[in-house]
Design a protein around this motif. Structure first.
Motif, PDB file in Angstrom:
ATOM      1  N   LYS A 360       0.931  -0.977  -0.355  1.00  0.00           N
ATOM      2  CA  LYS A 360      -0.100  -0.127   0.440  1.00  0.00           C
ATOM      3  C   LYS A 360       0.479   1.289  -0.344  1.00  0.00           C
ATOM      4  N   ARG A 361       1.482   1.381   0.508  1.00  0.00           N
ATOM      5  CA  ARG A 361       2.821   2.402   0.904  1.00  0.00           C
ATOM      6  C   ARG A 361       3.512   3.146  -0.588  1.00  0.00           C
ATOM      7  N   ARG A 362       4.246   1.690  -1.374  1.00  0.00           N
ATOM      8  CA  ARG A 362       4.432   1.739  -2.653  1.00  0.00           C
ATOM      9  C   ARG A 362       3.424   2.636  -3.774  1.00  0.00           C
ATOM     10  N   ARG A 363       2.165   1.735  -3.675  1.00  0.00           N
ATOM     11  CA  ARG A 363       1.232   2.087  -4.316  1.00  0.00           C
ATOM     12  C   ARG A 363       1.449   3.581  -4.388  1.00  0.00           C
ATOM     13  N   GLN A 364       0.889   3.871  -3.073  1.00  0.00           N
ATOM     14  CA  GLN A 364       0.597   5.556  -3.027  1.00  0.00           C
ATOM     15  C   GLN A 364       1.376   6.599  -3.250  1.00  0.00           C
ATOM     16  N   GLU A 365       3.044   5.614  -3.070  1.00  0.00           N
ATOM     17  CA  GLU A 365       4.398   6.678  -3.799  1.00  0.00           C
ATOM     18  C   GLU A 365       3.915   6.723  -4.765  1.00  0.00           C
ATOM     19  N   MET A 366       3.370   6.304  -5.968  1.00  0.00           N
ATOM     20  CA  MET A 366       3.590   6.181  -7.490  1.00  0.00           C
ATOM     21  C   MET A 366       2.615   6.716  -7.830  1.00  0.00           C
ATOM     22  N   GLY A 367       1.350   6.452  -6.717  1.00  0.00           N
ATOM     23  CA  GLY A 367       0.076   7.285  -7.284  1.00  0.00           C
ATOM     24  C   GLY A 367       0.311   8.893  -6.910  1.00  0.00           C
ATOM     25  N   ARG A 368       1.351   9.256  -6.040  1.00  0.00           N
ATOM     26  CA  ARG A 368       1.889  10.612  -6.119  1.00  0.00           C
ATOM     27  C   ARG A 368       2.525  10.900  -7.304  1.00  0.00           C
ATOM     28  N   ALA A 369       3.674  10.108  -7.463  1.00  0.00           N
ATOM     29  CA  ALA A 369       4.811  10.254  -8.367  1.00  0.00           C
ATOM     30  C   ALA A 369       3.636  10.146 -10.173  1.00  0.00           C
ATOM     31  N   SER A 370       2.628   9.854  -9.908  1.00  0.00           N
ATOM     32  CA  SER A 370       1.473   9.780 -11.252  1.00  0.00           C
ATOM     33  C   SER A 370       1.471  11.477 -11.511  1.00  0.00           C
ATOM     34  N   ARG A 371       0.934  11.655 -10.468  1.00  0.00           N
ATOM     35  CA  ARG A 371       0.195  12.602 -10.054  1.00  0.00           C
ATOM     36  C   ARG A 371       1.006  14.441 -10.272  1.00  0.00           C
ATOM     37  N   GLU A 372       2.542  13.904 -10.629  1.00  0.00           N
ATOM     38  CA  GLU A 372       3.404  15.281 -10.655  1.00  0.00           C
ATOM     39  C   GLU A 372       3.370  14.888 -12.007  1.00  0.00           C
ATOM     40  N   ILE A 373       3.724  14.445 -12.841  1.00  0.00           N
ATOM     41  CA  ILE A 373       3.734  13.470 -13.849  1.00  0.00           C
ATOM     42  C   ILE A 373       2.947  14.212 -15.164  1.00  0.00           C
ATOM     43  N   ALA A 374       1.270  14.321 -14.406  1.00  0.00           N
ATOM     44  CA  ALA A 374       0.087  14.754 -14.806  1.00  0.00           C
ATOM     45  C   ALA A 374       0.322  16.629 -15.295  1.00  0.00           C
ATOM     46  N   GLN A 375       1.081  16.742 -14.217  1.00  0.00           N
ATOM     47  CA  GLN A 375       1.287  18.379 -13.691  1.00  0.00           C
ATOM     48  C   GLN A 375       1.498  19.158 -14.838  1.00  0.00           C
ATOM     49  N   GLU A 376       3.006  18.054 -15.643  1.00  0.00           N
ATOM     50  CA  GLU A 376       2.941  18.467 -16.483  1.00  0.00           C
ATOM     51  C   GLU A 376       2.824  18.860 -18.288  1.00  0.00           C
ATOM     52  N   HIS A 377       1.202  18.078 -17.976  1.00  0.00           N
ATOM     53  CA  HIS A 377       0.446  18.121 -19.515  1.00  0.00           C
ATOM     54  C   HIS A 377      -0.717  18.776 -18.652  1.00  0.00           C
ATOM     55  N   ASP A 378      -0.770  20.162 -18.182  1.00  0.00           N
ATOM     56  CA  ASP A 378      -2.221  20.427 -17.436  1.00  0.00           C
ATOM     57  C   ASP A 378      -2.794  21.308 -18.539  1.00  0.00           C
ATOM     58  N   HIS A 379      -3.693  21.335 -19.011  1.00  0.00           N
ATOM     59  CA  HIS A 379      -4.889  21.441 -20.348  1.00  0.00           C
ATOM     60  C   HIS A 379      -4.317  22.979 -20.197  1.00  0.00           C
ATOM     61  N   HIS A 380      -4.280  23.994 -19.293  1.00  0.00           N
ATOM     62  CA  HIS A 380      -4.360  25.175 -19.864  1.00  0.00           C
ATOM     63  C   HIS A 380      -2.641  25.423 -20.445  1.00  0.00           C
ATOM     64  N   ARG A 381      -1.635  24.682 -20.207  1.00  0.00           N
ATOM     65  CA  ARG A 381      -0.575  24.953 -21.183  1.00  0.00           C
ATOM     66  C   ARG A 381      -0.369  24.438 -22.316  1.00  0.00           C
ATOM     67  N   SER A 382      -1.206  23.482 -22.408  1.00  0.00           N
ATOM     68  CA  SER A 382      -1.467  23.404 -24.098  1.00  0.00           C
ATOM     69  C   SER A 382      -2.467  24.444 -25.181  1.00  0.00           C
ATOM     70  N   LEU A 383      -3.282  24.728 -24.054  1.00  0.00           N
ATOM     71  CA  LEU A 383      -4.684  25.849 -24.655  1.00  0.00           C
ATOM     72  C   LEU A 383      -3.414  27.038 -24.498  1.00  0.00           C
ATOM     73  N   GLU A 384      -2.635  27.249 -24.227  1.00  0.00           N
ATOM     74  CA  GLU A 384      -2.039  28.882 -24.871  1.00  0.00           C
ATOM     75  C   GLU A 384      -1.257  28.487 -25.567  1.00  0.00           C
ATOM     76  N   ARG A 385      -0.431  27.092 -26.291  1.00  0.00           N
ATOM     77  CA  ARG A 385       0.653  27.156 -26.910  1.00  0.00           C
ATOM     78  C   ARG A 385      -0.054  26.914 -28.084  1.00  0.00           C
ATOM     79  N   PHE A 386      -1.556  26.673 -28.468  1.00  0.00           N
ATOM     80  CA  PHE A 386      -2.006  26.200 -29.277  1.00  0.00           C
ATOM     81  C   PHE A 386      -3.018  27.870 -29.901  1.00  0.00           C
TER      82      PHE A 386
END
Length: 409
Positions: A360-386
């Motif tokens: 469970k601990r490892r699962r939670q750590e990986m989940g937090r890392a997933s969220r951090e990586i997803a933040q690089e794909h914030d749709h506001h950034r994509s909209l600004e680029r378009f």
């Protein structure tokens, strides 16, 4: 002279749009809604959802639905009828006078909008969501003919893309694939983006989400998407059958598709029918709850140019176990937010699922890392680029200065 800070007039052309259920349709919808929310005047031209042509204002976006007909072998989707399409798009361009046309494919409607826009001197952006693998099963292309059919389809796509002023794809891998197929001009990778506010960690909602979908309290593997051949969900069911003896785990599938009957039969054959839950079509507003019900997201597909569903799962804080194919490795950092496995290797997939579910601990750590990586794909950034791409193209279209056009809301 064009004012760089004024709202833009954008015509988005797409051969698929909600209520169609697929990544390209959802991306186009979110792009249109996002641009409109940022103050731009956005019109979408797409197939009618029921056949008859009509215009509707959906929130801040105006939809021009062209006459359509059912797609053979795909009863849930429709294609715009070519007869009269070009004239309709030309009239729309004349009335709307857009700053840019953004085509979402090289198929019939998008292709017509691209060429009509170019003929009118309007800059055109094309975003490629195309993979032949996603068409083989839908078009019932026999396996011996798939390589030749794919080669012809890529050649056609590259030829149409060469007519656009600017070409984008969702990921660097998707751009590389297009270059490998012969596209010689610049390609820009712009993420489809993810709404980080809508898809966020929901640990407190877990019990309510499972209750909503009638799921027992077990370790839960989630997949969201079409239940079609190229998604290779059979690999995930086979992996579950190896996982269940080790852990009391279940697989939750949110989506519909051509392979649902075969997948149900496979689950029964392997003795895990009671551990596989088919949720069917889940309305967009309820999708965040599907991820909230899960402990890990698994995707065995080999035809993803990005995978919006994987991004949604990561943004929700789920670890990911994904096939090491196409663009999925761009989203998974091995051992940090999940694992990759060799495509088609359900034994390896099962081992990776057990690794994630075992701690469970490892699962939670990986989940937090997933969220951090997803933040690089914030749709506001994509909209600004378009937005920046559109503004950079203003005044670069061919021909007609459009000085005498009639502008309408």
């Amino acid at each position: 002279m064009v004012q760089s800070n004024r709202p833009l007039r954008v015509l988005i052309a797409s051969d698929t749009y909600p209520p169609d259920v697929n990544g390209a349709g959802y991306f186009t919808y979110r792009l249109a809604e996002g641009l409109a929310d940022r103050g731009h005047r956005v019109h979408v031209v797409c197939p009618s959802e029921h056949g008859d042509p009509h215009v509707t204002v959906n929130g801040k976006v105006t939809e021009h639905r062209l006459r359509s007909a059912p797609i053979p072998f795909q009863p849930s989707m429709r294609a715009a009828v070519p007869l009269g399409m070009g004239g309709h798009i030309s009239r729309l361009l004349w009335r709307m006078d857009p700053d840019v046309v953004h085509a979402q494919s090289h198929f019939t409607l998008s292709r017509s909008a691209l060429r009509r826009g170019r003929a009118a001197g309007i800059p055109v952006v094309l975003t490629n969501h195309f993979m032949p693998d996603n068409l083989y099963a839908h078009a019932h292309v026999p396996r011996p003919m798939q390589r030749a059919a794919g080669s012809l389809a890529w050649r056609d796509m590259v030829r149409v893309a060469a007519e656009a002023d600017h070409v984008t794809t969702p990921t660097p891998r998707a751009a590389e694939l297009l270059r490998e197929r012969g596209f010689a001009r610049e390609i820009e990778a712009i993420s489809c983006g993810i709404d980080l506010d809508r898809f966020h960690p929901r640990a407190r909602d877990r019990a309510a989400a499972r209750d909503r979908f009638g799921l027992p309290e077990r370790d839960t593997v989630v997949f969201v998407g079409r239940l079609d051949e190229e998604k290779r969900i059979d690999d995930t069911i086979r992996a579950l059958a190896l996982t269940v003896p080790e852990r009391d785990a279940q697989l939750v599938l949110a989506g519909t598709g051509q392979c649902e009957g075969e997948l149900r039969a496979l689950a029964a054959q392997l003795g895990v029918a009671d551990w596989v839950y088919f949720l069917g079509f889940v309305p967009d507003e309820e999708l965040p709850l599907v991820y909230a019900a899960g402990d890990v997201f698994a995707i065995a597909s080999v035809a993803e140019l990005q995978s919006i569903a994987t991004l949604e799962a990561m943004s929700t804080g789920l670890p990911v176990v994904a096939a090491d194919a196409m663009a999925l490795p761009h989203l998974v950092e091995e051992g940090r937010n999940g694992f990759l496995f060799p495509p088609g290797n359900h034994v390896h997939l099962a081992d990776r699922l057990l690794s994630v579910l075992g701690s469970k601990r490892r699962r939670q750590e990986m989940g937090r890392a997933s969220r951090e990586i997803a933040q690089e794909h914030d749709h506001h950034r994509s909209l600004e680029r378009f937005e920046a791409v559109y503004r950079g193209l203003q005044g670069r279209g061919l021909g007609d200065p459009r000085s005498e056009r009639v502008m309408v809301a």
